[in-house]
Scaffold this active site. Sequence first.
Site, PDB file in Angstrom:
ATOM      1  N   LYS A 196       0.846  -1.192   0.000  1.00  0.00           N
ATOM      2  CA  LYS A 196       0.000   0.000   0.000  1.00  0.00           C
ATOM      3  C   LYS A 196       0.882   1.243   0.000  1.00  0.00           C
ATOM      4  O   LYS A 196       1.557   1.540   0.982  1.00  0.00           O
ATOM      5  CB  LYS A 196      -0.913   0.043   1.232  1.00  0.00           C
ATOM      6  CG  LYS A 196      -1.981   1.136   1.059  1.00  0.00           C
ATOM      7  CD  LYS A 196      -2.510   1.708   2.339  1.00  0.00           C
ATOM      8  CE  LYS A 196      -1.693   2.814   2.937  1.00  0.00           C
ATOM      9  NZ  LYS A 196      -1.578   4.054   2.129  1.00  0.00           N
ATOM     10  N   GLY A 249       7.793   5.386   7.312  1.00  0.00           N
ATOM     11  CA  GLY A 249       6.940   6.564   7.473  1.00  0.00           C
ATOM     12  C   GLY A 249       7.315   7.291   8.739  1.00  0.00           C
ATOM     13  O   GLY A 249       8.446   7.167   9.231  1.00  0.00           O
ATOM     14  N   GLU A 271      11.116   1.838   9.499  1.00  0.00           N
ATOM     15  CA  GLU A 271      12.063   2.905   9.120  1.00  0.00           C
ATOM     16  C   GLU A 271      11.318   4.215   9.317  1.00  0.00           C
ATOM     17  O   GLU A 271      10.313   4.457   8.635  1.00  0.00           O
ATOM     18  CB  GLU A 271      12.467   2.774   7.647  1.00  0.00           C
ATOM     19  CG  GLU A 271      13.239   1.523   7.300  1.00  0.00           C
ATOM     20  CD  GLU A 271      14.639   1.520   7.859  1.00  0.00           C
ATOM     21  OE1 GLU A 271      15.143   2.585   8.258  1.00  0.00           O
ATOM     22  OE2 GLU A 271      15.223   0.426   7.918  1.00  0.00           O
ATOM     23  N   CYS A 305      14.089  11.682   4.838  1.00  0.00           N
ATOM     24  CA  CYS A 305      14.310  11.231   6.216  1.00  0.00           C
ATOM     25  C   CYS A 305      15.741  11.550   6.630  1.00  0.00           C
ATOM     26  O   CYS A 305      16.032  11.702   7.804  1.00  0.00           O
ATOM     27  CB  CYS A 305      14.030   9.749   6.336  1.00  0.00           C
ATOM     28  SG  CYS A 305      14.874   8.766   5.092  1.00  0.00           S
ATOM     29  N   GLU A 407      11.326  16.851  13.890  1.00  0.00           N
ATOM     30  CA  GLU A 407      11.430  16.690  12.432  1.00  0.00           C
ATOM     31  C   GLU A 407      10.433  17.634  11.753  1.00  0.00           C
ATOM     32  O   GLU A 407       9.223  17.493  11.911  1.00  0.00           O
ATOM     33  CB  GLU A 407      11.130  15.239  12.036  1.00  0.00           C
ATOM     34  CG  GLU A 407      11.409  14.977  10.562  1.00  0.00           C
ATOM     35  CD  GLU A 407      11.027  13.561  10.122  1.00  0.00           C
ATOM     36  OE1 GLU A 407       9.940  13.087  10.474  1.00  0.00           O
ATOM     37  OE2 GLU A 407      11.843  12.947   9.400  1.00  0.00           O
TER      38      GLU A 407
END
Length: 520
Positions: A196, A249, A271, A305, A407
């Site tokens: 997905k 994600g 991750e 990331c 972040e």
Amino acid sequence: MAQAKKALGSSQKKGGAAARTVVKKYPNYIGGEWVASSSGEWFENTNPADTRDVVGRFPVSTREDVEAAVSAAKTAADRWRRLPAPRRAEILFRLGELLIRDKDRFAREMTREMGKVLKETGGDVQEAIDCTYYTAGEGRRLHGFTTPAEMPDKFAMCVRQPVGLCGLITPWNFPMAIPSWKLIPALVCGNTVVIKPAEDTPLSTYNLVKACEEAGVPAGVVNLVTGYGETAGAAIVNHPSVRLISFTGSTETGRVVAGACAERNAICSLEMGGKNVIMVLEDADLDLAVEGAVWGAFGTSGQRCTASSRVVVHKKVYKKFTQMLVERAKGLRVGNGLDEKTDVGPVINADAVHKILGYVEIGQREDGARLACGGNRLTGGGHANGYFIEPTVFADAAPDMRISQEEIFGPVTTVIPTSSLEEAIDIGNGVRYGLSASIYTRDVNRAFRAMQEMYTGIFYVNSSTIGAEVHLPFGGTKGTGNGHREAGTQVLDIFTEWKSIYVDYSGKLQRAQIDEVNFE
Ligand code: NAD
């Protein structure tokens, strides 16, 4: 959590220019068939550089669609796992050829759905190509090992076996590379999958899966369902037949995914986010360091990331470095990624704009850092219909400020002064994430010191925090991961389980740890 750029029920009518053009529908792929969702609903994938441009419509998948995809993957599982790995790999080498053939189209379509500039989307597709060739090569290795047994006339060995049915859930910032990092190793290892993609970038995964079909991956081995995380994604994560979830994600979603996997004892590989640091020492080549900071902070509009969202700079060169960085940031051209003159494309969606500008405000008001450049949404001229934000530099920041800790995932970087390597390392390590870090210095001793002391999964010397290659393990420590690594041969440890095998050819019962074995 990312909200899709656009949601549309089948009954809704679209407004604007897009309503007058026919927008292509891209169905799910289940059991070798291209099918609509049982919901009958579709969501729109729009171009973040110009939201009037609708890239395509994709199924809003339901629990029933996931059920059908899982069932197809289960049906195909035994035949796929029994196909010898070198034969599975041959199909994937064909896939690699198709990705090369269609690289330019895939890159253009990716820029249209995701925004990053063409040379970067070309790099994204290239990463999928590299991953495919490299990992398909493992089809002729997938090494196990033999080792002496402790009893005579007994043989001991270890082999890898596929884990079974894998659920792959991916983010939008590397729309083909990240799906490939999961899909290709899963297939080489003999697993079947349900994938997905993120709501914002389903087309690139569609392109990858379509290429799998053309390459000859058998029906049911790869199944694609598009749709929302809370419904389609959660249905995959919670399905009792899905043995492994491989998720990339945000750390927030990853925690939810990990909790659901723990409930039903599924294998879970995560991750997640990063807050990566570049350390610039007083002996650094400043031009090189600025170059690295610009590329690391503003490439992909800071939506990596591994983005260089913090730069810790020695006080002796701090003023000069910051001036140089600000000058470079101001000179970057923000625009549509399809335009070759563009340096920095849009950010992904309206939620991202809101979040990033929120951090600009936090940086100024709450944290009290100095906004050295940028900080605004661009809305004039060619920017009127997209999600464009100026490259933004905060200076004179403290390590514990929110802009230094959280972040932001946008074209924003925070410059923090330091007075020593030791302090820079403490600042570098002083966040909840541990993905990537880098140092600029000409002193090999200090480079090695930092290499040793930084608790991250990736480290660079005299290079930015971005630029991973597929044959080295990729992943992070602390809040970034849960101990696994993608890419390299290490990814095989995610998609296989070890089986230890003992063959006793003595013709008698031999009891390990009990029977004595003597030299006679
Ligand atoms: P996200 O967490 O919002 O979504 C990621 C995926 O999870 C999407 O496909 C989404 O639909 C799905 N999802 C959402 N809720 C779910 C649920 N309850 N159950 C199952 N699936 C669900 O992340 P994003 O905004 O797409 O991506 C950005 C984040 O990804 C950043 O934090 C970035 O650092 C991180 N990222 C990490 C790496 C890495 O390798 N460490 C690489 C790229 C991106």
